[in-house]
Every structure is written in C-alpha cells, then in structure tokens.
Design a protein around this motif. Structure first.
Motif, PDB file in Angstrom:
ATOM      1  N   TYR A 176      53.712  49.027  82.377  1.00  0.00           N
ATOM      2  CA  TYR A 176      53.088  50.247  81.859  1.00  0.00           C
ATOM      3  C   TYR A 176      53.255  50.331  80.342  1.00  0.00           C
ATOM      4  O   TYR A 176      52.308  50.634  79.608  1.00  0.00           O
ATOM      5  CB  TYR A 176      53.692  51.483  82.521  1.00  0.00           C
ATOM      6  N   LEU A 177      54.458  50.064  79.857  1.00  0.00           N
ATOM      7  CA  LEU A 177      54.726  50.149  78.420  1.00  0.00           C
ATOM      8  C   LEU A 177      53.888  49.125  77.653  1.00  0.00           C
ATOM      9  O   LEU A 177      53.300  49.436  76.605  1.00  0.00           O
ATOM     10  CB  LEU A 177      56.213  49.928  78.137  1.00  0.00           C
ATOM     11  N   THR A 178      53.826  47.902  78.180  1.00  0.00           N
ATOM     12  CA  THR A 178      53.042  46.857  77.525  1.00  0.00           C
ATOM     13  C   THR A 178      51.570  47.228  77.483  1.00  0.00           C
ATOM     14  O   THR A 178      50.904  47.106  76.438  1.00  0.00           O
ATOM     15  CB  THR A 178      53.232  45.515  78.259  1.00  0.00           C
ATOM     16  N   ASP A 179      51.037  47.701  78.604  1.00  0.00           N
ATOM     17  CA  ASP A 179      49.628  48.109  78.658  1.00  0.00           C
ATOM     18  C   ASP A 179      49.348  49.268  77.704  1.00  0.00           C
ATOM     19  O   ASP A 179      48.296  49.330  77.056  1.00  0.00           O
ATOM     20  CB  ASP A 179      49.247  48.518  80.085  1.00  0.00           C
ATOM     21  N   THR A 180      50.292  50.194  77.619  1.00  0.00           N
ATOM     22  CA  THR A 180      50.092  51.368  76.774  1.00  0.00           C
ATOM     23  C   THR A 180      50.139  50.994  75.294  1.00  0.00           C
ATOM     24  O   THR A 180      49.377  51.533  74.478  1.00  0.00           O
ATOM     25  CB  THR A 180      51.145  52.447  77.092  1.00  0.00           C
ATOM     26  N   ILE A 181      51.036  50.100  74.921  1.00  0.00           N
ATOM     27  CA  ILE A 181      51.060  49.601  73.546  1.00  0.00           C
ATOM     28  C   ILE A 181      49.713  48.976  73.204  1.00  0.00           C
ATOM     29  O   ILE A 181      49.114  49.262  72.152  1.00  0.00           O
ATOM     30  CB  ILE A 181      52.192  48.573  73.350  1.00  0.00           C
ATOM     31  N   ASN A 182      49.239  48.110  74.077  1.00  0.00           N
ATOM     32  CA  ASN A 182      47.950  47.450  73.844  1.00  0.00           C
ATOM     33  C   ASN A 182      46.818  48.461  73.710  1.00  0.00           C
ATOM     34  O   ASN A 182      45.960  48.352  72.831  1.00  0.00           O
ATOM     35  CB  ASN A 182      47.649  46.468  74.982  1.00  0.00           C
ATOM     36  N   LYS A 183      46.818  49.467  74.576  1.00  0.00           N
ATOM     37  CA  LYS A 183      45.759  50.478  74.546  1.00  0.00           C
ATOM     38  C   LYS A 183      45.809  51.290  73.252  1.00  0.00           C
ATOM     39  O   LYS A 183      44.779  51.653  72.679  1.00  0.00           O
ATOM     40  CB  LYS A 183      45.900  51.393  75.760  1.00  0.00           C
ATOM     41  N   SER A 184      47.011  51.585  72.779  1.00  0.00           N
ATOM     42  CA  SER A 184      47.135  52.377  71.556  1.00  0.00           C
ATOM     43  C   SER A 184      46.526  51.648  70.365  1.00  0.00           C
ATOM     44  O   SER A 184      46.043  52.279  69.418  1.00  0.00           O
ATOM     45  CB  SER A 184      48.608  52.700  71.281  1.00  0.00           C
ATOM     46  N   VAL A 185      46.550  50.326  70.419  1.00  0.00           N
ATOM     47  CA  VAL A 185      45.939  49.538  69.351  1.00  0.00           C
ATOM     48  C   VAL A 185      44.421  49.530  69.499  1.00  0.00           C
ATOM     49  O   VAL A 185      43.684  49.788  68.550  1.00  0.00           O
ATOM     50  CB  VAL A 185      46.476  48.096  69.355  1.00  0.00           C
ATOM     51  N   SER A 186      43.940  49.265  70.716  1.00  0.00           N
ATOM     52  CA  SER A 186      42.498  49.130  70.923  1.00  0.00           C
ATOM     53  C   SER A 186      41.748  50.439  70.729  1.00  0.00           C
ATOM     54  O   SER A 186      40.592  50.440  70.294  1.00  0.00           O
ATOM     55  CB  SER A 186      42.204  48.569  72.320  1.00  0.00           C
ATOM     56  N   ASP A 187      42.380  51.578  71.014  1.00  0.00           N
ATOM     57  CA  ASP A 187      41.660  52.847  70.867  1.00  0.00           C
ATOM     58  C   ASP A 187      41.930  53.544  69.524  1.00  0.00           C
ATOM     59  O   ASP A 187      41.453  54.642  69.275  1.00  0.00           O
ATOM     60  CB  ASP A 187      41.954  53.796  72.034  1.00  0.00           C
ATOM     61  N   GLY A 188      42.719  52.906  68.663  1.00  0.00           N
ATOM     62  CA  GLY A 188      42.946  53.448  67.324  1.00  0.00           C
ATOM     63  C   GLY A 188      44.114  54.398  67.200  1.00  0.00           C
ATOM     64  O   GLY A 188      44.439  54.841  66.087  1.00  0.00           O
ATOM     65  N   ASP A 189      44.790  54.714  68.318  1.00  0.00           N
ATOM     66  CA  ASP A 189      45.901  55.652  68.238  1.00  0.00           C
ATOM     67  C   ASP A 189      47.085  55.082  67.464  1.00  0.00           C
ATOM     68  O   ASP A 189      47.796  55.817  66.774  1.00  0.00           O
ATOM     69  CB  ASP A 189      46.360  56.068  69.645  1.00  0.00           C
ATOM     70  N   TRP A 190      47.293  53.763  67.580  1.00  0.00           N
ATOM     71  CA  TRP A 190      48.391  53.168  66.828  1.00  0.00           C
ATOM     72  C   TRP A 190      48.168  53.332  65.318  1.00  0.00           C
ATOM     73  O   TRP A 190      49.072  53.716  64.579  1.00  0.00           O
ATOM     74  CB  TRP A 190      48.564  51.689  67.176  1.00  0.00           C
ATOM     75  N   LYS A 191      46.965  53.047  64.854  1.00  0.00           N
ATOM     76  CA  LYS A 191      46.687  53.149  63.423  1.00  0.00           C
ATOM     77  C   LYS A 191      46.828  54.598  62.934  1.00  0.00           C
ATOM     78  O   LYS A 191      47.348  54.854  61.843  1.00  0.00           O
ATOM     79  CB  LYS A 191      45.296  52.632  63.089  1.00  0.00           C
ATOM     80  N   LYS A 192      46.381  55.538  63.759  1.00  0.00           N
ATOM     81  CA  LYS A 192      46.536  56.956  63.382  1.00  0.00           C
ATOM     82  C   LYS A 192      48.012  57.301  63.237  1.00  0.00           C
ATOM     83  O   LYS A 192      48.413  58.015  62.314  1.00  0.00           O
ATOM     84  CB  LYS A 192      45.896  57.854  64.449  1.00  0.00           C
ATOM     85  N   ALA A 193      48.821  56.802  64.163  1.00  0.00           N
ATOM     86  CA  ALA A 193      50.262  57.073  64.112  1.00  0.00           C
ATOM     87  C   ALA A 193      50.875  56.442  62.859  1.00  0.00           C
ATOM     88  O   ALA A 193      51.704  57.057  62.183  1.00  0.00           O
ATOM     89  CB  ALA A 193      50.936  56.527  65.372  1.00  0.00           C
ATOM     90  N   PHE A 194      50.462  55.232  62.546  1.00  0.00           N
ATOM     91  CA  PHE A 194      50.979  54.553  61.358  1.00  0.00           C
ATOM     92  C   PHE A 194      50.587  55.300  60.085  1.00  0.00           C
ATOM     93  O   PHE A 194      51.418  55.560  59.212  1.00  0.00           O
ATOM     94  CB  PHE A 194      50.458  53.116  61.306  1.00  0.00           C
TER      95      PHE A 194
END
Length: 291
Positions: free
Chosen positions: A251-269
């Motif tokens: 779940y954690l691995t999938d969620t990390i990947n999803k946060s990148v693909s949907d742009g949430d990771w970049k917003k957080a950064f």
C-alpha cells in the motif's frame, strides 16, 4: 544525486481508491485528498486504520522543511508531514485525525516495534540493518550529506574546503565522522541540529553538516544561511512500518507512486522544501519488493 541535493520518487497506487479533494489544508501545507470509503483486505492494517479513521505517525519536530513543530502550535509542517497526510488520506483519514508523535532518531525502531506509532516518516534513511528489525517502504525522497554555512562566508564552497574548519552535527552522527575522515574537519558535536545552527549564526562553528534536505529547510527559514557544494553521500528516505506487514508495504509503495503520477508529491515539495528556492527534482522509484 541530483540538482542541489535532492532526488525523489516514482509512480502508480491502489486503483480501487476513490479519492476526493478535502476542503482545507493539512500540516503539510497543501490540499489533502481523502479517500471516500476505501476498500482493503479484511484484517489488514489499512482496513483497521480506515475503519477507525485515525492513525498515529512518528515525525521529527525539529527539522524545518522536513518535520517541524513550531512552539505553541498543534500541527507539525514539512515534506515528511505532507507525505504522511497523503498516506493517511488514502485510508480515508483526515489530517485532523492523525496523532503526531515526536520521534527522534534513536526511537524510530523501538516505537515501531512497541506499537507506540503505526508508521514513521522522520528523515528515516533506508538501510539493510534497519530492514532487519522494521519494515521500510520507499524511497519517497533521496538526498545526501551536505553543508550549511553563513551566506557571507566565502571560504567554504565544498567539502574540500573543510580542512581545519569547525563543523557541527548532532552527537554521535556519522556525518561528523565523514567530514573528519574525508576532509580533515574538526568535529563539533551538539545535541540537536537547531543548536548547531545557533552555533553557526554565532560564528562558533564554520559549518553544519547532515542530510542536505534538512539543511535546505534551515536555509529556507533564515536568509542569512545557505547550502553549498554537492552532496557527498546518498540517503534514501523510507516509511517505517511494523516488520512483516507486506500488505502495508505494498500500500505504501503504491501510494508513493500515485503521489508522483498525480502531482501530489510535487505540490507537497513546492509547499515545503521548495520554499528554499529549490526546484522539485525528478523522483526516484520506490524499491519494488516489500521488506
């Protein structure tokens, strides 16, 4: 290693999650998506947390940009906090229902083993030794050991300039051993990074060393400070969980990947470490196998 220090995550998540934007922001300083009625295998940790609609997460309280709790406030901020909110949101848990527990470096494994916290996101580098006693998913962020100096100091441009210089990091830090053995620096250990920064500003030490991401956070908070040179180690930040919980790891691995693909990771950064005038780098791919 990457531009100005940081490298980060990869792409993909649990397809069954129907995510809907939650009005308002969490401690990660960005809008948080909270899953509506997420479905997980019966008996899994995710199903338990989703049913309870709450979770306990270990975080650092003294690292601006990563995990920082300002005195007098209730909610920490930083990139680790934002990622924790994304992880919790995928289980239908709102930021206000996350219990944040200060987790210093020496307590990370004990807190996971004893169940004091459910997850740890605390600038927690993935290592084979740690994976012997706890689970670690990721990396969701890659950084390396760097240097923080006063902006008006022209004598230090990289590690090569540290010979004979007084360099601060936390007591017992491998960072101090690195700059002493590799560059001939004079180590100056203190109890916390914030103490080191105070010593730097007072001109009692010449530089502070630790993960560059942490140093970028301090630079973002104080315009009189800056990071210099290129990172000279690699640190892969992972999410700690109870050893053997492979469903949680997936779940954690999938969620990390999803946060990148949907742009949430970049917003957080951008909302946290990006405030140090650092562009969001390309993301590293999480390890495919769960440990």
């Amino acid at each position: 290693m990457l531009r100005s220090s940081l490298r980060l995550l990869g792409a993909g998540l649990v397809a069954a999650l129907a995510l809907t934007a939650c009005g308002g922001s969490g401690g990660g300083q960005t809008d948080v998506k909270v899953a509506e009625n997420p479905k997980f295998p019966a008996g899994s940790s995710m199903a338990k947390f989703a049913k309870a609609k709450k979770i306990t997460i270990g975080i650092k309280f003294d690292q601006p940009g990563i995990g920082y709790k300002k005195p007098g406030t209730d909610t920490p901020t930083g990139f680790d906090v934002a990622m924790a909110e994304i992880i919790a949101g995928g289980m239908g848990i709102e930021p206000k229902n996350i219990e944040w527990v200060e987790t210093v470096s020496k307590n990370r494994e004990p807190f996971l083993q004893k169940g004091t916290v459910d997850l740890v996101l605390a600038s927690y580098s993935i290592t084979p030794e740690r994976r012997q006693v706890v689970g670690q998913a990721g990396p969701y962020f890659v950084t390396g050991q760097g240097l923080l100096i006063r902006k008006d100091d022209k004598s230090i441009k990289s590690g090569a300039d540290l010979k004979g210089k007084k360099v601060c990091s936390v007591t017992g830090s491998t960072s101090l051993k690195q700059v002493e053995e590799k560059y001939g620096a004079n180590p100056a250990p203190f109890g916390s990074y914030s103490e080191c920064v105070t010593q730097l500003k007072n001109k009692s030490v010449d530089a502070v060393t630790t993960d560059e991401a942490i140093l970028q956070g301090y630079a973002a908070e104080d315009s009189d400070l800056k990071t210099v040179g290129k990172p000279f180690t690699e640190e892969r930040y992972g999410i700690g969980f109870k050893k053997g919980d492979t469903a949680m790891c997936k779940y954690l691995t999938d969620t990390i990947n999803k946060s990148v693909s949907d742009g949430d990771w970049k917003k957080a950064f951008d909302a946290t470490l990006g405030k140090a005038d650092v562009e969001a780098p390309a993301a590293p791919k999480p390890d495919p196998s769960c440990k």
